[in-house]
Design a protein around this motif. Structure first.
Motif, PDB file in Angstrom:
ATOM      1  N   TYR A  47      -6.432 -13.423   9.291  1.00  0.00           N
ATOM      2  CA  TYR A  47      -6.136 -12.110   8.706  1.00  0.00           C
ATOM      3  C   TYR A  47      -6.329 -12.188   7.201  1.00  0.00           C
ATOM      4  O   TYR A  47      -6.456 -13.285   6.627  1.00  0.00           O
ATOM      5  CB  TYR A  47      -4.696 -11.674   9.025  1.00  0.00           C
ATOM      6  N   GLN A  48      -6.360 -11.024   6.575  1.00  0.00           N
ATOM      7  CA  GLN A  48      -6.466 -10.962   5.122  1.00  0.00           C
ATOM      8  C   GLN A  48      -5.691  -9.765   4.601  1.00  0.00           C
ATOM      9  O   GLN A  48      -5.757  -8.676   5.190  1.00  0.00           O
ATOM     10  CB  GLN A  48      -7.940 -10.823   4.697  1.00  0.00           C
ATOM     11  N   ARG A  49      -4.961  -9.957   3.515  1.00  0.00           N
ATOM     12  CA  ARG A  49      -4.326  -8.849   2.816  1.00  0.00           C
ATOM     13  C   ARG A  49      -5.250  -8.406   1.687  1.00  0.00           C
ATOM     14  O   ARG A  49      -5.746  -9.241   0.930  1.00  0.00           O
ATOM     15  CB  ARG A  49      -2.974  -9.264   2.247  1.00  0.00           C
ATOM     16  N   THR A  50      -5.466  -7.109   1.574  1.00  0.00           N
ATOM     17  CA  THR A  50      -6.327  -6.567   0.527  1.00  0.00           C
ATOM     18  C   THR A  50      -5.634  -5.365  -0.083  1.00  0.00           C
ATOM     19  O   THR A  50      -5.053  -4.548   0.652  1.00  0.00           O
ATOM     20  CB  THR A  50      -7.696  -6.144   1.099  1.00  0.00           C
ATOM     21  N   TRP A  51      -5.690  -5.255  -1.399  1.00  0.00           N
ATOM     22  CA  TRP A  51      -5.073  -4.094  -2.049  1.00  0.00           C
ATOM     23  C   TRP A  51      -5.741  -3.825  -3.380  1.00  0.00           C
ATOM     24  O   TRP A  51      -6.417  -4.682  -3.946  1.00  0.00           O
ATOM     25  CB  TRP A  51      -3.576  -4.315  -2.232  1.00  0.00           C
ATOM     26  N   ARG A  52      -5.560  -2.621  -3.858  1.00  0.00           N
ATOM     27  CA  ARG A  52      -5.937  -2.265  -5.218  1.00  0.00           C
ATOM     28  C   ARG A  52      -5.004  -1.162  -5.694  1.00  0.00           C
ATOM     29  O   ARG A  52      -4.498  -0.384  -4.888  1.00  0.00           O
ATOM     30  CB  ARG A  52      -7.402  -1.844  -5.312  1.00  0.00           C
ATOM     31  N   THR A  53      -4.798  -1.132  -6.983  1.00  0.00           N
ATOM     32  CA  THR A  53      -3.903  -0.132  -7.559  1.00  0.00           C
ATOM     33  C   THR A  53      -4.697   0.798  -8.464  1.00  0.00           C
ATOM     34  O   THR A  53      -5.734   0.422  -9.013  1.00  0.00           O
ATOM     35  CB  THR A  53      -2.763  -0.787  -8.347  1.00  0.00           C
ATOM     36  N   SER A  54      -4.186   1.992  -8.604  1.00  0.00           N
ATOM     37  CA  SER A  54      -4.845   3.031  -9.381  1.00  0.00           C
ATOM     38  C   SER A  54      -4.073   3.298 -10.663  1.00  0.00           C
ATOM     39  O   SER A  54      -2.841   3.273 -10.665  1.00  0.00           O
ATOM     40  CB  SER A  54      -4.922   4.314  -8.546  1.00  0.00           C
ATOM     41  N   ALA A  55      -4.810   3.588 -11.699  1.00  0.00           N
ATOM     42  CA  ALA A  55      -4.178   3.983 -12.961  1.00  0.00           C
ATOM     43  C   ALA A  55      -3.882   5.480 -12.995  1.00  0.00           C
ATOM     44  O   ALA A  55      -3.233   5.963 -13.918  1.00  0.00           O
ATOM     45  CB  ALA A  55      -5.090   3.619 -14.133  1.00  0.00           C
ATOM     46  N   PHE A  56      -4.361   6.195 -11.972  1.00  0.00           N
ATOM     47  CA  PHE A  56      -4.305   7.655 -12.002  1.00  0.00           C
ATOM     48  C   PHE A  56      -3.283   8.253 -11.041  1.00  0.00           C
ATOM     49  O   PHE A  56      -2.869   9.395 -11.218  1.00  0.00           O
ATOM     50  CB  PHE A  56      -5.681   8.254 -11.648  1.00  0.00           C
ATOM     51  N   SER A  57      -2.911   7.516 -10.004  1.00  0.00           N
ATOM     52  CA  SER A  57      -2.160   8.110  -8.908  1.00  0.00           C
ATOM     53  C   SER A  57      -1.014   7.212  -8.473  1.00  0.00           C
ATOM     54  O   SER A  57      -1.086   5.986  -8.586  1.00  0.00           O
ATOM     55  CB  SER A  57      -3.098   8.345  -7.713  1.00  0.00           C
ATOM     56  N   SER A  58       0.040   7.829  -7.966  1.00  0.00           N
ATOM     57  CA  SER A  58       1.150   7.077  -7.380  1.00  0.00           C
ATOM     58  C   SER A  58       1.208   7.308  -5.869  1.00  0.00           C
ATOM     59  O   SER A  58       2.242   7.108  -5.243  1.00  0.00           O
ATOM     60  CB  SER A  58       2.470   7.483  -8.027  1.00  0.00           C
ATOM     61  N   LEU A  59       0.078   7.740  -5.280  1.00  0.00           N
ATOM     62  CA  LEU A  59      -0.017   7.897  -3.833  1.00  0.00           C
ATOM     63  C   LEU A  59      -0.688   6.666  -3.244  1.00  0.00           C
ATOM     64  O   LEU A  59      -1.709   6.199  -3.749  1.00  0.00           O
ATOM     65  CB  LEU A  59      -0.801   9.158  -3.467  1.00  0.00           C
ATOM     66  N   LEU A  60      -0.110   6.149  -2.170  1.00  0.00           N
ATOM     67  CA  LEU A  60      -0.589   4.929  -1.520  1.00  0.00           C
ATOM     68  C   LEU A  60      -1.132   5.241  -0.136  1.00  0.00           C
ATOM     69  O   LEU A  60      -0.443   5.865   0.687  1.00  0.00           O
ATOM     70  CB  LEU A  60       0.565   3.931  -1.404  1.00  0.00           C
ATOM     71  N   HIS A  61      -2.362   4.786   0.136  1.00  0.00           N
ATOM     72  CA  HIS A  61      -2.909   4.791   1.491  1.00  0.00           C
ATOM     73  C   HIS A  61      -2.701   3.394   2.075  1.00  0.00           C
ATOM     74  O   HIS A  61      -3.141   2.396   1.498  1.00  0.00           O
ATOM     75  CB  HIS A  61      -4.389   5.167   1.480  1.00  0.00           C
ATOM     76  N   LEU A  62      -2.071   3.341   3.229  1.00  0.00           N
ATOM     77  CA  LEU A  62      -1.547   2.102   3.797  1.00  0.00           C
ATOM     78  C   LEU A  62      -2.125   1.907   5.195  1.00  0.00           C
ATOM     79  O   LEU A  62      -2.116   2.836   6.008  1.00  0.00           O
ATOM     80  CB  LEU A  62      -0.027   2.276   3.873  1.00  0.00           C
ATOM     81  N   ALA A  63      -2.634   0.691   5.462  1.00  0.00           N
ATOM     82  CA  ALA A  63      -3.102   0.351   6.815  1.00  0.00           C
ATOM     83  C   ALA A  63      -2.577  -1.038   7.151  1.00  0.00           C
ATOM     84  O   ALA A  63      -3.266  -2.045   6.973  1.00  0.00           O
ATOM     85  CB  ALA A  63      -4.620   0.404   6.902  1.00  0.00           C
ATOM     86  N   ILE A  64      -1.342  -1.095   7.639  1.00  0.00           N
ATOM     87  CA  ILE A  64      -0.689  -2.388   7.892  1.00  0.00           C
ATOM     88  C   ILE A  64      -1.148  -3.018   9.203  1.00  0.00           C
ATOM     89  O   ILE A  64      -0.902  -4.201   9.435  1.00  0.00           O
ATOM     90  CB  ILE A  64       0.846  -2.258   7.876  1.00  0.00           C
ATOM     91  N   HIS A  65      -1.821  -2.234  10.051  1.00  0.00           N
ATOM     92  CA  HIS A  65      -2.365  -2.741  11.316  1.00  0.00           C
ATOM     93  C   HIS A  65      -3.885  -2.609  11.283  1.00  0.00           C
ATOM     94  O   HIS A  65      -4.502  -2.067  12.185  1.00  0.00           O
ATOM     95  CB  HIS A  65      -1.774  -1.982  12.507  1.00  0.00           C
ATOM     96  N   GLY A  66      -4.480  -3.110  10.195  1.00  0.00           N
ATOM     97  CA  GLY A  66      -5.895  -2.883   9.949  1.00  0.00           C
ATOM     98  C   GLY A  66      -6.800  -3.890  10.631  1.00  0.00           C
ATOM     99  O   GLY A  66      -6.381  -4.739  11.411  1.00  0.00           O
ATOM    100  N   GLY A  67      -8.075  -3.783  10.294  1.00  0.00           N
ATOM    101  CA  GLY A  67      -9.075  -4.661  10.886  1.00  0.00           C
ATOM    102  C   GLY A  67      -9.152  -4.470  12.389  1.00  0.00           C
ATOM    103  O   GLY A  67      -9.257  -3.356  12.880  1.00  0.00           O
ATOM    104  N   GLY A  68      -9.040  -5.577  13.115  1.00  0.00           N
ATOM    105  CA  GLY A  68      -9.132  -5.507  14.568  1.00  0.00           C
ATOM    106  C   GLY A  68      -7.829  -5.185  15.268  1.00  0.00           C
ATOM    107  O   GLY A  68      -7.795  -5.101  16.493  1.00  0.00           O
ATOM    108  N   ILE A  69      -6.745  -5.002  14.509  1.00  0.00           N
ATOM    109  CA  ILE A  69      -5.454  -4.707  15.140  1.00  0.00           C
ATOM    110  C   ILE A  69      -5.474  -3.277  15.683  1.00  0.00           C
ATOM    111  O   ILE A  69      -5.262  -3.047  16.876  1.00  0.00           O
ATOM    112  CB  ILE A  69      -4.283  -4.905  14.153  1.00  0.00           C
TER     113      ILE A  69
END
Length: 211
Positions: free
Chosen positions: A21-43
């Protein structure tokens, strides 16, 4: 059937990051809204790609991406109310709004709308319906209304949970093939869906006359 692991620490002790598995993330300087996929990839196939596209270069993005052999990725599933991976949880707690992307079973193309952020949920649902996608308010088992759900761990103690059926997600990849190799080959339906979600977000969050 219950989860193999009851916490991220258990998962990390039993699986190898970068191989399973791999954890991947990035943060925005413009927004405080988070799109989340904790069961991503092949899950729950397609959820990483959807969350990533919806976040774009505007919003925050986080995924735990499973890439074990087909059929084995269910071992990486930690239910939303127990998902305590430190980076993802920290991003959720810092976000003002959360859209949590999930896959559900189902042979009818449908999105179940859940979470405690009813206004944002309904704006997204309306935008999806206007774009021709079938939506329904989630039943209790998919409702995502537990305050412990990571999708509700925002600063406002609420979020949106989108549960997309298998039939809906297969429409987003060429040939209906949701294998890892093919998930880069998205369809017009994928783009239309992401556009509808981002439209709903904009309608809910931009103050009239200020946007």
């Amino acid at each position: 059937m219950g989860d193999l692991y009851q916490s991220y620490a258990e998962l990390a002790s039993g699986q190898i990051e970068g191989i399973h598995y791999q954890r991947t993330w990035r943060t925005s300087a413009f927004s405080s809204l988070l799109h989340l996929a904790i069961h991503g990839g092949g899950i729950e196939q397609g959820t990483t790609e959807l969350a990533d596209a919806a976040a774009g270069d505007v919003h925050d993005f986080y995924t735990l991406d499973g890439f074990k052999d087909p059929g084995a990725n269910t071992e990486l599933h930690i239910t939303s109310t127990r998902f305590d991976e430190p980076q993802g949880l920290a991003m959720a707690k810092a976000a003002s709004h959360i859209v949590s992307w999930h896959g559900a079973a189902g042979t009818t193309a449908l999105t179940y709308l859940g979470g405690l952020d009813y206004n944002l949920r309904d704006q997204i649902g309306e935008a999806l319906a206007n774009a021709g996608f079938a939506v329904s308010v989630a039943s209790e088992d998919l409702s995502g209304t537990d305050p412990a759900n990571i999708g509700n761990r925002s600063t406002r103690r609420m979020g949106v949970q989108l549960e997309l059926t298998n039939a809906q997600r297969t429409q987003f990849f060429q040939g209906g093939d949701m294998s890892r190799a093919n998930r880069k080959n998205t369809t017009a339906a994928f783009t239309a869906y992401v556009t509808a979600v981002t439209t709903g977000i904009r309608q809910a969050l931009v103050i009239p006359g200020k946007g």
